[in-house]
Scaffold this motif. Structure first.
Motif, mmCIF file in Angstrom:
data_model
loop_
_atom_site.group_PDB
_atom_site.id
_atom_site.type_symbol
_atom_site.label_atom_id
_atom_site.label_comp_id
_atom_site.label_asym_id
_atom_site.label_seq_id
_atom_site.Cartn_x
_atom_site.Cartn_y
_atom_site.Cartn_z
ATOM 1 N N ILE A 68 0.824 -1.213 0.000
ATOM 2 C CA ILE A 68 0.000 0.000 0.000
ATOM 3 C C ILE A 68 0.858 1.263 0.000
ATOM 4 C CG2 ILE A 68 -1.975 -1.165 1.050
ATOM 5 C CD1 ILE A 68 -1.303 0.228 3.671
ATOM 6 N N ASN A 69 1.962 1.264 0.745
ATOM 7 C CA ASN A 69 2.848 2.435 0.733
ATOM 8 C C ASN A 69 3.516 2.609 -0.628
ATOM 9 O OD1 ASN A 69 2.795 3.736 3.373
ATOM 10 N ND2 ASN A 69 3.619 1.826 4.162
ATOM 11 N N GLY A 70 3.998 1.493 -1.190
ATOM 12 C CA GLY A 70 4.699 1.553 -2.468
ATOM 13 C C GLY A 70 3.793 1.965 -3.614
ATOM 14 N N THR A 71 2.549 1.469 -3.611
ATOM 15 C CA THR A 71 1.598 1.835 -4.665
ATOM 16 C C THR A 71 1.315 3.337 -4.633
ATOM 17 O OG1 THR A 71 0.573 -0.361 -4.620
ATOM 18 C CG2 THR A 71 -0.726 1.439 -5.552
ATOM 19 N N ALA A 72 1.053 3.868 -3.442
ATOM 20 C CA ALA A 72 0.791 5.310 -3.318
ATOM 21 C C ALA A 72 2.006 6.127 -3.753
ATOM 22 C CB ALA A 72 0.424 5.638 -1.868
ATOM 23 N N GLU A 73 3.205 5.669 -3.368
ATOM 24 C CA GLU A 73 4.422 6.402 -3.712
ATOM 25 C C GLU A 73 4.646 6.454 -5.220
ATOM 26 O OE1 GLU A 73 9.285 6.184 -3.120
ATOM 27 O OE2 GLU A 73 8.012 4.571 -2.372
ATOM 28 N N ILE A 74 4.471 5.326 -5.909
ATOM 29 C CA ILE A 74 4.738 5.279 -7.345
ATOM 30 C C ILE A 74 3.755 6.161 -8.106
ATOM 31 C CG2 ILE A 74 4.754 3.768 -9.370
ATOM 32 C CD1 ILE A 74 5.846 1.566 -7.509
ATOM 33 N N VAL A 75 2.471 6.160 -7.696
ATOM 34 C CA VAL A 75 1.494 7.046 -8.339
ATOM 35 C C VAL A 75 1.898 8.506 -8.129
ATOM 36 C CG1 VAL A 75 -0.909 7.826 -8.312
ATOM 37 C CG2 VAL A 75 -0.394 5.384 -8.146
ATOM 38 N N TYR A 76 2.408 8.826 -6.951
ATOM 39 C CA TYR A 76 2.768 10.215 -6.621
ATOM 40 C C TYR A 76 4.001 10.702 -7.372
ATOM 41 C CZ TYR A 76 4.889 13.998 -3.875
ATOM 42 O OH TYR A 76 5.494 15.169 -3.485
ATOM 43 N N LEU A 77 4.979 9.829 -7.589
ATOM 44 C CA LEU A 77 6.248 10.256 -8.188
ATOM 45 C C LEU A 77 6.050 10.752 -9.621
ATOM 46 C CD1 LEU A 77 8.671 7.439 -6.969
ATOM 47 C CD2 LEU A 77 8.722 9.841 -6.292
ATOM 48 N N PRO A 78 6.494 11.961 -9.946
ATOM 49 C CA PRO A 78 6.335 12.487 -11.316
ATOM 50 C C PRO A 78 7.057 11.646 -12.364
ATOM 51 C CG PRO A 78 6.953 14.242 -9.774
ATOM 52 C CD PRO A 78 7.107 12.953 -9.038
ATOM 53 N N SER A 79 8.153 11.001 -11.970
ATOM 54 C CA SER A 79 8.923 10.196 -12.915
ATOM 55 C C SER A 79 8.295 8.821 -13.160
ATOM 56 C CB SER A 79 10.346 10.006 -12.394
ATOM 57 O OG SER A 79 10.330 9.353 -11.131
ATOM 58 N N LYS A 80 7.290 8.452 -12.382
ATOM 59 C CA LYS A 80 6.638 7.138 -12.516
ATOM 60 C C LYS A 80 5.176 7.313 -12.902
ATOM 61 C CE LYS A 80 10.214 4.602 -11.191
ATOM 62 N NZ LYS A 80 10.840 3.561 -12.023
ATOM 63 N N GLY A 81 4.274 7.328 -11.919
ATOM 64 C CA GLY A 81 2.859 7.462 -12.204
ATOM 65 C C GLY A 81 2.150 6.118 -12.251
ATOM 66 N N LEU A 82 0.856 6.178 -12.492
ATOM 67 C CA LEU A 82 0.006 4.976 -12.425
ATOM 68 C C LEU A 82 0.476 3.865 -13.357
ATOM 69 C CD1 LEU A 82 -2.590 3.656 -11.303
ATOM 70 C CD2 LEU A 82 -3.834 4.736 -13.191
ATOM 71 N N LEU A 83 0.982 4.207 -14.530
ATOM 72 C CA LEU A 83 1.402 3.173 -15.483
ATOM 73 C C LEU A 83 2.568 2.337 -14.976
ATOM 74 C CD1 LEU A 83 1.078 5.075 -18.891
ATOM 75 C CD2 LEU A 83 -0.450 3.340 -17.927
ATOM 76 N N TRP A 84 3.261 2.821 -13.945
ATOM 77 C CA TRP A 84 4.369 2.063 -13.351
ATOM 78 C C TRP A 84 3.933 1.283 -12.112
ATOM 79 C CZ3 TRP A 84 9.298 1.211 -15.114
ATOM 80 C CH2 TRP A 84 9.680 1.930 -16.242
#
Length: 513
Positions: A68-84
């Motif tokens: 749950i922490n990692g999913t929220a973090e990846i969506v938040y990161l501008p260099s990643k996002g939902l597709l990652w």
């Protein structure tokens, strides 16, 4: 920031409830233990776990703090996002593939651990070598979960993370020691309910906060940062696919998974648990995805957090607790803290039980003490869990390095254990020579590819290997390439060994395996 007394009380209630549930489950397991093997009761619940409990414990095992922490973090990161965000689909497919291909051969032979077919096919020496990567993976996983929980509690309650690590470790170790799989499974039910209710209660408050832009708009439009939907650039496609296959296939050869399906009353129930828990894992990703999107759509200067943003402060890994703390009312953020604690403990107890189970059953019983009684094996399991749990709690204080070690050990399980398990179950003609050759080829190739997080430079630079800020980055799907080479090595060397000995190219007295 002052000590959050209501939050501390809430967390204390949650820990007490979890411990009480674990103790009750321990009493229930002892009541059901009559005329049953005590070791099997502790490891696979006497193969008597019903579909409802099995579904909850299988789902809760994967939906941990890192999930749950990692999913929220990846969506938040501008260099990643939902597709990652690959874990929800990756884990779901992993559980479906596991149920379709792996449950029947494992359940039909009444195996107790994931190591059993490996020892049966390749012998105890290879079995003990193959035990090392999953053991390290479980211990580092436990440590990483405790470190994450400690950091979260430090943010929301303003108390020392070390205290949270110690209390969490003691709670998990105690109820897992007492009841084995029964305690872990029944506490998983409580923990999964906590995770679901707590996160969904928090989301509406975060969405309507005045500092937050519409997540529908920011998904595709620049606002306070790049759109949170993200993008996959062409040069990173190889890495994206490599990570995806790692999540799908590398999540199968873990005792935490097989412990659940092997505890079911029948192969049909085991498959059903595997399929439904895959769906559960996917659905449980929705709340952290929404929280990550909220974080990416927030003007942090309008909150008491202020500027610079979490990304600029290097606190993106803590984005989920930060959203709960700064964008939700205090009484609501306390519920969110319960969700994070529940998620952490639901995975930590599984890792601890898995490590202890494999050591007691595959190392102590089959190698160290072949004539050990059932009670002796049970006590070996309990002592090993105490040792592994204490060691993991100690490692949790070195949070940055323990995460990196966990990732590397997980990749070793993918590179080394997945091909071996496939061959042991589906290519019974393979032998110890092929297994040993595959192990060393896979280990060598993975280590020579380097590990930037641990400052290990690559010796083998695969195509598209690039130097970024003084660190080499492998963009080629080298992890999956290593798995395929390991698999090919096991099959080829096994066939070669059979030909050499059966056709008398080598004398039979040289056949040491």
């Amino acid at each position: 920031m002052a000590l959050n007394i209501p939050g501390l009380v809430s967390l204390s209630v949650f820990f007490t409830l979890t411990l009480a549930t674990g103790i009750w489950a321990s009493w229930k397991s002892k009541k059901d233990q009559q005329n049953r093997n005590p070791t099997e009761m502790a490891i696979v619940g006497g193969r008597n776990i019903n579909v409802f409990i099995g579904l909850f414990t299988a789902t809760a095992t994967w939906v941990g703090g890192a999930y749950i922490n990692g999913t929220a973090e990846i969506v938040y990161l501008p260099s990643k996002g939902l597709l990652w965000v690959q874990a929800p689909v990756g884990f779901a497919l992993s559980l479906v593939i596991g149920g379709f291909f792996f449950v029947n051969p494992m359940r039909s032979k009444n195996y107790v651990t994931v190591m059993d077919p490996l020892q049966e096919t390749y012998g105890n020496v290879m079995g003990s070598l193959l035990f090392i990567p999953p053991l390290l993976g479980e211990v580092f996983w436990f440590a990483a979960i405790l470190a994450s929980l400690g950091a979260t509690i430090r943010v929301i309650l303003d108390i020392g993370g070390s205290l949270a690590i110690i209390v969490s470790a003691c709670t998990v170790i105690l109820y897992t020691l007492l009841g084995g799989l029964y305690s872990v499974a029944y506490t998983d039910v409580i923990q999964l309910v906590f995770i679901t209710l707590s996160l969904w209660v928090c989301i509406p408050f975060a969405l309507v906060n005045s500092a937050t832009e519409s997540i529908y708009y920011t998904a595709t439009h620049q606002s306070y940062q790049d759109p949170w939907i993200g993008k996959i650039e062409k040069q990173y496609l190889g890495r994206w696919l490599d990570d995806f296959f790692y999540l799908v296939l590398g999540s199968i050869p873990w005792q935490t998974y097989f412990q659940r399906v092997l505890s079911a009353a029948s192969p049909g129930q085991a498959r059903l648990i595997s399929y439904l828990s895959g769906l559960g894992c996917f659905l449980m990703a929705i709340p952290p995805v929404l929280i990550g999107a909220v974080a990416a759509s927030t003007d942090w200067n309008q909150t008491t957090y202020g500027l610079p943003s979490p990304l600029e402060r290097g606190e993106s890994a803590m984005i989920l607790p930060l959203v709960l703390h700064y964008l939700c009312p205090a009484y609501i953020s306390i519920a969110g803290l319960g969700a994070i604690a529940a998620a952490a403990m639901s995975s930590a107890d599984s890792a601890l039980l898995s490590a202890g189970s494999m050591f007691a059953h595959n190392i102590y019983r089959k190698i160290l003490r072949k004539k050990a009684t059932e009670m002796e094996v049970l006590w070996a399991m309990r002592i090993s869990m105490l040792v592994f749990g204490s060691g993991a709690a100690g490692l949790a204080f070195y949070s940055s390095s323990v995460y990196d070690l966990w990732f590397l050990s997980g990749e070793l399980v993918y590179a080394l254990l997945f091909p071996q398990l496939c061959c042991a179950l589906f290519a019974p003609s393979t032998n110890t020579y092929g297994s040993a050759a595959g192990f060393f080829v896979g280990l060598l190739l993975r280590l020579l590819a380097g590990e930037p997080a641990l400052s290990i430079p690559p010796i083998i630079c695969y195509p598209a290997c690039t130097l970024v800020n003084g660190t080499y980055s492998q963009l080629f799907p080298f992890k999956t390439f290593t798995v395929l080479l390991t698999l090919g090595t096991i099959l080829a060397v096994s066939y070669l060994a059979v030909v050499l000995f059966q056709r008398n190219f080598l004398p039979l007295r040289w056949d040491v395996c």
